[in-house]
Design a protein around this motif. Structure first.
Motif, PDB file in Angstrom:
ATOM      1  N   ARG A 215       2.913 -10.134   5.848  1.00 26.62           N
ATOM      2  CA  ARG A 215       2.920  -9.459   4.671  1.00 26.62           C
ATOM      3  C   ARG A 215       4.202  -9.472   3.863  1.00 26.62           C
ATOM      4  O   ARG A 215       5.327  -9.635   4.616  1.00 26.62           O
ATOM      5  CB  ARG A 215       2.555  -7.962   4.793  1.00 26.62           C
ATOM      6  N   ASP A 251      -0.382  -4.403  -0.476  1.00 30.34           N
ATOM      7  CA  ASP A 251      -0.523  -5.151   0.750  1.00 30.34           C
ATOM      8  C   ASP A 251       0.900  -5.669   1.020  1.00 30.34           C
ATOM      9  O   ASP A 251       1.074  -6.751   1.175  1.00 30.34           O
ATOM     10  CB  ASP A 251      -1.610  -6.147   0.951  1.00 30.34           C
ATOM     11  N   CYS A 252       1.732  -4.623   1.576  1.00 26.38           N
ATOM     12  CA  CYS A 252       3.202  -4.973   1.858  1.00 26.38           C
ATOM     13  C   CYS A 252       3.779  -4.324   3.067  1.00 26.38           C
ATOM     14  O   CYS A 252       3.236  -3.240   3.337  1.00 26.38           O
ATOM     15  CB  CYS A 252       4.111  -5.212   0.658  1.00 26.38           C
TER      16      CYS A 252
END
Length: 382
Positions: A215, A251-252
């Motif tokens: 990610r 999404d990190c």
């Protein structure tokens, strides 16, 4: 020839780091460097391997000063805050700094003074003793130029007359970046030099020095001053909460550096780590996006890491800095009151567009191409 160099700093926590582009080369060239600064910097001088002499007080930490400045910022906006802090408070504390430095420098005369551009007490002391002076742009150079004729010079005039000196003038500045990056109208007397950072800020702690995940990594920090001022804490904490909420929608992975607010912001999302401090220059070589208050040093850390920025300027020079970086295609800027959905959209756009990284890479090349500091050519005495 070994020079005895006196460096001065004013009582803002990040300001010594803003001088590392001069302190580091001076030490590497074998000169004797002594920091004359308030007590808050004694430990930082030791970390850099330079001598320390106390000069001035930690007046910016006084509750009354912080409360008044914060209230002006909340009620009347950033321009009124700048006029109060830099046009009134800074000149008002110049006399004590001048006296302290005259005492120190008459006893142990330096060959060169390197003073922050926002340190009028040091400028005056060097002028009285006819010492060569280099004024270091700490990010406030454009702001000081805007306020000089209307606020700062008139406030300093009585002090200059007291010491039988000519009218105050902002000296030529060294700056650690290409001049057009931060000056809408390039001043005639700003000289760019290569930027360096202190060695201890380039090493990641063990918990961060690990293999990255698949990610992207987002790093967020709104600086040291904003979290240190009690009158701004509520506002800044609310902004951090909006940033963290925006991060949970992406999404990190994320690291949020929030100073004393860190204990109030920790949450349950394992992808988001909230800490008090990190070595920012080192981390920005790993991060894919930097959410920042837009202080000069932070933005240059981002350039050296080729990390695009989402700027949310708080006070002083920060809103103008983030707007300038957005104009140069190095990121985007949002108002401090931006809601979490807008922050998340901006993060997504920045992470999904390689043009921002390409622009930052080109800016890093331009920054690294600046000439090194040359201390063999001293300026004329003041």
């Amino acid at each position: 020839m070994t020079l005895r160099i006196a460096v001065t700093a004013e009582p803002i926590p990040s300001h010594l780091s803003a001088l590392d582009y001069l302190i580091g080369p001076a030490r590497e060239q074998g000169h004797e460097v002594t920091l004359h600064a308030p007590l808050m910097f004694r430990r930082e001088a030791r970390r850099r391997g330079i001598a320390y002499r106390r000069a001035g007080t930690d007046w910016t930490c006084e509750p009354g000063v912080q409360e008044t400045a914060s209230e002006i910022w909340r009620r009347h906006g950033n321009w009124a805050f700048n006029r109060h802090v830099f046009g009134r408070l800074w000149p008002g504390h110049a006399e004590a700094k001048t006296r302290a430095l005259l005492t120190a420098w008459r006893r142990d005369r330096p060959d060169l003074v390197i003073a922050e551009c926002s340190d009028p007490g040091a400028h005056l002391a060097a002028r009285i003793l006819r010492l060569p002076l280099l004024a270091a742009d700490n990010g406030l150079g454009p702001l000081l130029r805007d306020l000089w004729d209307t606020d700062i010079a008139p406030a300093l005039n009585p002090l200059h007359k007291q010491y039988e000196q000519d009218a105050p003038a902002l000296p030529p500045m060294l700056t650690p970046a290409p001049v057009p990056w931060f000056h809408a109208t390039p001043p005639p007397a700003a000289h760019p030099v290569r930027r360096t950072v202190a060695a201890h800020r380039t090493v990641l702690p063990a918990w961060l020095d690990r293999a990255p995940s698949a990610r992207p990594l987002v790093y967020a920090s709104l600086g040291t001053l904003t979290t240190a001022m009690p009158g701004l804490r509520t506002t800044v904490e609310a902004v951090y909460r909006e940033i963290i909420a925006a991060l949970t929608a992406l999404d990190c992975d994320a690291i949020v550096s929030a100073g004393d607010l860190a204990t109030h912001l920790a949450g349950d999302d394992p992808r988001i780590t909230v800490v008090a401090h990190v070595p920012q220059p080192a981390l920005l070589h790993r991060a894919d996006l930097f959410v920042t208050h837009g202080g000069r040093a932070s933005l240059l850390d981002a350039v050296q890491g080729a990390t695009p920025v989402l700027g949310m300027g708080v006070l002083a020079d920060q809103p103008a800095n983030t707007a300038a970086f957005a104009r140069h295609g190095l990121g985007r800027a949002l108002p401090l009151a931006a809601p979490r959905a807008e922050i998340a959209d901006a993060m997504t756009a920045l992470l999904g567009d390689s043009r921002y990284t390409d622009a930052m890479t080109a800016a890093r090349t331009e920054l690294s191409g600046l000439p090194p500091l040359d201390l063999t050519r001293l300026p004329e005495p003041c």
